[in-house]
Design an enzyme around this catalytic site. Structure first.
Site, PDB file in Angstrom:
ATOM      1  CD  GLU A   1     -69.601 -38.744  45.629  1.00  0.00           C
ATOM      2  OE1 GLU A   1     -70.185 -39.265  44.653  1.00  0.00           O
ATOM      3  OE2 GLU A   1     -68.519 -39.149  46.059  1.00  0.00           O
TER       4      GLU A   1
ATOM      5  CB  THR B   1     -70.822 -32.881  40.235  1.00  0.00           C
ATOM      6  OG1 THR B   1     -70.209 -34.179  40.335  1.00  0.00           O
ATOM      7  CG2 THR B   1     -70.148 -31.940  41.219  1.00  0.00           C
TER       8      THR B   1
ATOM      9  CD  GLU C   1     -80.924 -46.654  41.138  1.00  0.00           C
ATOM     10  OE1 GLU C   1     -80.330 -47.489  40.441  1.00  0.00           O
ATOM     11  OE2 GLU C   1     -81.028 -46.741  42.362  1.00  0.00           O
TER      12      GLU C   1
ATOM     13  CG  ASP D   1     -74.308 -44.623  41.067  1.00  0.00           C
ATOM     14  OD1 ASP D   1     -73.358 -43.881  41.385  1.00  0.00           O
ATOM     15  OD2 ASP D   1     -75.394 -44.626  41.664  1.00  0.00           O
TER      16      ASP D   1
ATOM     17  CE1 TYR E   1     -77.963 -38.802  45.135  1.00  0.00           C
ATOM     18  CE2 TYR E   1     -80.084 -38.258  44.128  1.00  0.00           C
ATOM     19  CZ  TYR E   1     -78.732 -38.529  44.008  1.00  0.00           C
ATOM     20  OH  TYR E   1     -78.133 -38.506  42.768  1.00  0.00           O
TER      21      TYR E   1
END
Ligand code: GLA
Length: 386
Positions: free
Chosen positions: A35, A37, A164, A176, A228
């Site tokens: 995660e 990474t 995104e 993702d 984030y």
């Protein structure tokens, strides 16, 4: 054709009074481990799940793009000539952002015609299961085909990420979209985010009598705002202070030096990334050598690192993880970007009802909103459906 297929085709017909040329799907994902990474050039190990977005699409003979979906009555219209990150917003930024990003990756958008698209999805929104990547990847494979672009899936991964980053405005990595595009049945995608090399690793959950239970805490998050981007900035700062291009270049042997160079908070952020990269490598090795029943401890250690060092968990996720383990899960962790969303619990098949009951009771006792719980299976990546 399944009922769902019929519903989506009739949704398209209702909105556009025409027939779709075809249906394309893009799955959501869970990240088994690895995660935050991805944007540190590190390792991730996600899989595509059996919940997906489906796009019904038909090309037009003019330059208009029209997108509609089952989750709103709105039909968003824009000309290909006006398409840019500034001219699209809201949910339509996912499919329209992909159309724009294909152009940025070399598709000649002056030579194509527009399309009508209708989108449906059973990936829960805001649950940390990449409902947005599911829409992006479904749209990307659809347009790649109808516009005859011939892009490899690896390019479509970058297209989804660009949509995104630039159109939706979330500074996310390639985790993702890689899972959604490269996933395969009963296997996970071991991805090196520096070289973009990936390997499909069989999970063997069925043979070991295991299931992956998703616990959606219903705490919603948005990566276009807040934590984030802060974490990403901390990682960049840590790498710069340690004199490396990215945190991928550091290993556990660098931790003693990092304690003297970095402030306490940045040190913990960096330690999470360094140890998480190692845990991904260990998970792949243990899975191969000892099978899936042996990876629980690594999932647990990943959660502890995210809770204490990276500080991206929330009380609901911690409770879900602790309760699932106490009720018999072999390992559990939050999955995805954090600050809400879902936990995953690797659980023996026979214990699924007990784990669900224990988690439901613990949430009720804590006064939290009831979580949604469901088992997911590793499924095939984005492709044409019919
Ligand atoms: C989100 C982002 C991914 C990745 C994860 C954390 O899902 O979209 O790129 O950074 O968070 O691992």
């Amino acid at each position: 054709m399944s009922d769902t297929t019929q519903t989506i085709l009739s949704g398209f017909r209702d909105r556009f009074a025409a027939e779709a040329d075809g249906l394309w799907f893009g799955p959501g994902r869970v990240n088994l481990i690895g995660e935050h990474t991805d944007y540190n050039d590190g390792f991730v190990f996600p899989f595509a799940i059996n919940r997906r977005a489906v796009v019904a699409l038909a090309v037009r003979d003019d330059r208009m793009l029209r997108v509609a979906s089952s989750f709103t009555d709105e039909v968003v219209e824009i000309s290909l000539d006006e398409l840019s990150p500034e001219t699209v917003s809201g949910w339509s930024a996912y499919p329209l952002g992909v159309a724009w990003a294909l152009g940025e990756h070399g598709a000649d958008l002056s030579a194509v015609t527009g399309f009508d698209a209708y989108i449906d999805s059973d990936v829960p929104i805001g649950a940390g299961l990449s409902s947005s990547a599911a829409i992006e990847c479904a749209t990307a494979v659809a347009l790649n085909e109808v516009w005859n672009l011939g892009f490899e899936k690896q390019v479509l991964v970058r297209v989804g990420q660009l949509a995104e980053n630039r159109v939706v405005g979330a500074p996310t990595g390639i985790l993702d979209q890689s899972a959604s595009l490269l996933g395969q049945t009963d296997a996970a995608v071991f991805l090196d985010c520096r070289s973009f090399e990936s390997e499909i690793i069989p999970l063997g959950f069925d043979d070991a009598g295991l299931e992956l239970l998703v616990i959606d805490t219903k705490v919603s998050h948005a990566h276009a705002t807040g934590g984030y981007a802060d974490r990403r900035a901390s990682c960049e700062k840590g790498a710069a202070l340690m004199g490396v291009g990215s945190l991928r270049d550091l290993t556990v042997d660098d931790l003693p030096r990092a304690t003297s160079v970095l402030d306490e908070e940045t040190f913990r952020r960096v330690r999470h990334i360094i140890t998480e990269n190692q845990r991904v490598l260990d998970t792949v090795r243990v899975l191969r050598e000892d099978g899936p029943s042996a990876i629980g401890g690594l999932l647990d250690a990943s959660h502890t690192s995210m809770r204490d060092d990276f500080e991206i968990s929330v009380a609901e996720l911690d409770l879900a993880v602790e309760t699932a383990r106490a009720a018999g899960a072999l390992g559990a962790r939050m999955t995805g970007g954090g600050f809400g969303g879902s936990a995953i619990a690797l659980t023996p098949h026979a214990l699924i009802p007990a784990v669900q009951e224990a988690v439901a009771e613990a949430f009720a006792a804590a006064g939290y909103t009831a979580p949604d719980m469901f088992v997911v299976r590793a499924a095939a990546g984005a492709a044409r459906l019919s």
